[in-house]
Design a protein around this motif. Structure first.
Motif, PDB file in Angstrom:
ATOM      1  N   HIS A 246      22.102  12.631  30.517  1.00  0.00           N
ATOM      2  CA  HIS A 246      20.919  11.750  31.301  1.00  0.00           C
ATOM      3  C   HIS A 246      20.809  10.464  30.651  1.00  0.00           C
ATOM      4  N   ALA A 247      20.912   9.379  31.431  1.00  0.00           N
ATOM      5  CA  ALA A 247      20.745   8.005  30.928  1.00  0.00           C
ATOM      6  C   ALA A 247      19.655   7.311  31.865  1.00  0.00           C
TER       7      ALA A 247
ATOM      8  N   PHE B 253      26.143   4.413  29.179  1.00  0.00           N
ATOM      9  CA  PHE B 253      26.088   5.770  28.710  1.00  0.00           C
ATOM     10  C   PHE B 253      25.830   6.640  29.690  1.00  0.00           C
ATOM     11  N   ALA B 254      26.048   6.322  30.945  1.00  0.00           N
ATOM     12  CA  ALA B 254      25.713   7.399  31.781  1.00  0.00           C
ATOM     13  C   ALA B 254      26.660   8.311  32.234  1.00  0.00           C
TER      14      ALA B 254
ATOM     15  N   ASP C 214      16.898   3.347  27.459  1.00  0.00           N
ATOM     16  CA  ASP C 214      16.817   2.060  26.781  1.00  0.00           C
ATOM     17  C   ASP C 214      16.096   0.942  27.918  1.00  0.00           C
TER      18      ASP C 214
ATOM     19  N   ALA D   9      19.964   9.551  27.034  1.00  0.00           N
ATOM     20  CA  ALA D   9      19.895   8.022  26.457  1.00  0.00           C
ATOM     21  C   ALA D   9      18.803   7.208  27.139  1.00  0.00           C
TER      22      ALA D   9
ATOM     23  N   CYS E 131      24.485   8.587  20.241  1.00  0.00           N
ATOM     24  CA  CYS E 131      24.721   9.279  21.511  1.00  0.00           C
ATOM     25  C   CYS E 131      26.018   9.750  21.739  1.00  0.00           C
TER      26      CYS E 131
ATOM     27  N   VAL F 211      22.122   1.174  29.376  1.00  0.00           N
ATOM     28  CA  VAL F 211      22.086   2.512  30.131  1.00  0.00           C
ATOM     29  C   VAL F 211      23.388   2.851  31.065  1.00  0.00           C
TER      30      VAL F 211
ATOM     31  N   LEU G  20      19.842   1.712  22.643  1.00  0.00           N
ATOM     32  CA  LEU G  20      21.263   2.141  22.855  1.00  0.00           C
ATOM     33  C   LEU G  20      22.045   1.105  22.228  1.00  0.00           C
TER      34      LEU G  20
ATOM     35  N   ALA H 152      26.186  10.344  27.879  1.00  0.00           N
ATOM     36  CA  ALA H 152      25.029  11.329  27.769  1.00  0.00           C
ATOM     37  C   ALA H 152      24.625  12.143  28.914  1.00  0.00           C
TER      38      ALA H 152
END
Length: 219
Positions: free
Chosen positions: A47-48, A41-42, A32, A30, A18, A38, A10, A45
């Motif tokens: 799901h992160a 991007f919660a 990482d 996503a 993303c 992470v 990420l 995305a």
């Protein structure tokens, strides 16, 4: 049905993918090793997940083999990129796109089965250089090491002439596949189509032929 994508890594490249996929309404996982990344991007995305994808058990536990497309965007660790790609291939992922940091990395990725290898920094550098060198070139997309698609602004030399009059294909070995004219896009233009000043010509061909055309006609 929405396609399901997984993005591993990420950083700037993976993160931008993303964002773009999420904006298109796609399902995106996503992944990482860095928890802070992470967490960023919660909300973006679907799901992160924090995970080390060089561990086969992690990949299997996430069910990645069921995703339509996995993008490996690990940029700072070539070994992790290669090992992740190898595991993804072994577990049966349908399509794998991987970011390469250099030509050697790209060669290894292709050998182990990556479906598509991208060089974002190199390709962007070439696009910028190409547009700087020629005032008439708006955009440049590399198709292979020797062929490209280029957007060229029509100058006065081309204005008022039809495609058949210019005989570009025979003289230069390139093809005008489309013309952008204000809000109109003419796909596969007819031979009698007259080019207008400031038309954007979308040209495909070998780099040497495109360069020859630019120097002869566009300068």
């Amino acid at each position: 049905m929405k396609k399901e994508f997984a993005v591993i890594g990420l950083g700037r490249f993976g993160g931008s993918i993303c964002h773009a996929l999420a904006e298109e309404g796609m399902e995106v996982m996503a992944i990482d090793v860095n928890e802070d990344r992470v967490n960023e991007f919660a909300r973006i995305a679907s799901h992160a997940v924090v995970g080390d994808t060089t561990d086969e058990s992690v990949i299997k536990s996430l069910g990645i083999r069921n995703f339509d497309h996995v993008i490996v965007a690990i940029g700072d660790n070539i070994q992790a990129s290669i090992l992740t790609t190898l595991i993804l291939k072994e577990v049966g992922v349908k399509k794998i796109t991987v970011k390469a940091t250099n030509d050697y990395h790209a060669k290894v990725l292709r050998k182990i089965g990556a479906d598509h290898v991208v060089h974002p920094e190199r390709d962007m550098g070439r696009r910028i250089a190409h547009s700087i060198v020629s005032n008439n070139v708006l955009d440049y997309l590399e198709l292979s090491d020797e062929h490209s698609i280029v957007e060229i602004v029509a100058n006065e030399k081309l204005s008022g002439h039809s495609i058949i009059d210019l005989d570009i294909r025979a003289k230069y070995g390139i093809n005008i596949v489309a013309i952008k004219r204000e809000n109109e896009i003419i796909v596969s233009p007819q031979a009698n189509e007259k080019i207008q000043f400031n038309d954007i010509l979308i040209v495909i061909g070998a780099d040497v032929d495109i360069n020859r055309f630019e120097k002869k006609v566009m300068s």
